[in-house]
Design a protein around this motif. Structure first.
Motif, short mmCIF file in Angstrom:
data_model
loop_
_atom_site.label_atom_id
_atom_site.label_comp_id
_atom_site.label_asym_id
_atom_site.label_seq_id
_atom_site.Cartn_x
_atom_site.Cartn_y
_atom_site.Cartn_z
N GLY A 182 0.81 -1.22 0.00
CA GLY A 182 0.00 0.00 0.00
C GLY A 182 0.84 1.26 0.00
O GLY A 182 0.56 2.21 -0.74
N SER A 183 1.90 1.27 0.79
CA SER A 183 2.75 2.46 0.84
C SER A 183 3.52 2.64 -0.47
O SER A 183 3.78 3.77 -0.89
N GLU A 196 -8.63 -6.40 -2.53
CA GLU A 196 -9.79 -6.44 -1.64
C GLU A 196 -9.38 -6.50 -0.16
O GLU A 196 -10.20 -6.31 0.72
N SER A 197 -8.10 -6.70 0.11
CA SER A 197 -7.61 -6.78 1.48
C SER A 197 -7.79 -5.44 2.19
O SER A 197 -7.37 -4.39 1.69
N LEU A 198 -8.39 -5.47 3.35
CA LEU A 198 -8.64 -4.25 4.11
C LEU A 198 -7.34 -3.53 4.46
O LEU A 198 -7.24 -2.32 4.31
N SER A 199 -6.34 -4.29 4.90
CA SER A 199 -5.07 -3.64 5.29
C SER A 199 -4.41 -2.97 4.08
O SER A 199 -3.84 -1.88 4.19
N ALA A 219 -3.80 1.10 3.68
CA ALA A 219 -2.45 1.62 3.47
C ALA A 219 -2.34 2.35 2.13
O ALA A 219 -1.67 3.39 2.03
N ALA A 220 -3.01 1.86 1.11
CA ALA A 220 -2.92 2.45 -0.23
C ALA A 220 -3.73 3.74 -0.34
O ALA A 220 -3.46 4.56 -1.22
N LYS A 221 -4.71 3.91 0.51
CA LYS A 221 -5.56 5.12 0.49
C LYS A 221 -6.14 5.40 -0.89
O LYS A 221 -6.23 6.53 -1.33
N GLY A 222 -6.51 4.33 -1.61
CA GLY A 222 -7.14 4.48 -2.92
C GLY A 222 -6.19 4.64 -4.09
O GLY A 222 -6.61 4.63 -5.24
N SER A 223 -4.90 4.76 -3.82
CA SER A 223 -3.94 5.04 -4.90
C SER A 223 -3.88 3.92 -5.94
O SER A 223 -3.56 4.18 -7.10
N TYR A 224 -4.20 2.69 -5.57
CA TYR A 224 -4.18 1.59 -6.53
C TYR A 224 -5.21 1.79 -7.65
O TYR A 224 -5.11 1.19 -8.71
#
Length: 120
Positions: free
Chosen positions: A44-45, A68-71, A75-80
């Motif tokens: 995510g980071s 779909e992983s919550l963690s 961490a990604a804050k939508g960036s994906y």
């Protein structure tokens, strides 16, 4: 503080911040991150950093990518959703293909016997 430089406050930085729509229109830097064996909790980071740096794309190899992983989503804050990315089985094959396309390759490795980056 040197002459000609002004101290930037949080308020001034926020005032200069472009909208997400405008940000998405900015050109991306011609950088492709090929990630191999990265732990899911760090992914995510990486996406957030790639988004902020406007990196062209991320290719995940040997990474258990589960959007779909919550963690991961936290961490990604939508960036994906904005960072172009793909999944490939082999980092070696991806790097070979990029090299054949004339892409300049830089590799980083973190392992017990990896040479220090500043001495490699």
């Amino acid at each position: 503080m040197s002459e000609g430089r002004r101290q930037r406050t949080t308020a001034s930085l926020r005032a200069e911040k472009v909208s997400r729509q405008d940000f998405l229109q900015l050109p991306r830097r011609p950088i492709t991150l090929v990630l191999s064996g990265l732990k899911m909790e760090n992914l995510g980071s990486v996406f957030r950093t790639a988004d902020a740096a406007r990196i062209e794309r991320v290719i995940l190899c040997g990474v258990p990518y589960r959007p779909e992983s919550l963690s991961f989503r936290q961490a990604a804050k939508g960036s994906y959703r904005w960072v172009p990315h793909a999944v490939a089985p082999s980092a070696l094959e991806v790097v070979r293909q990029l090299k054949d396309e004339g892409v300049f390759i830089v590799a980083l490795e973190q392992a017990v016997d990896s040479p220090p980056y500043n001495r490699a």
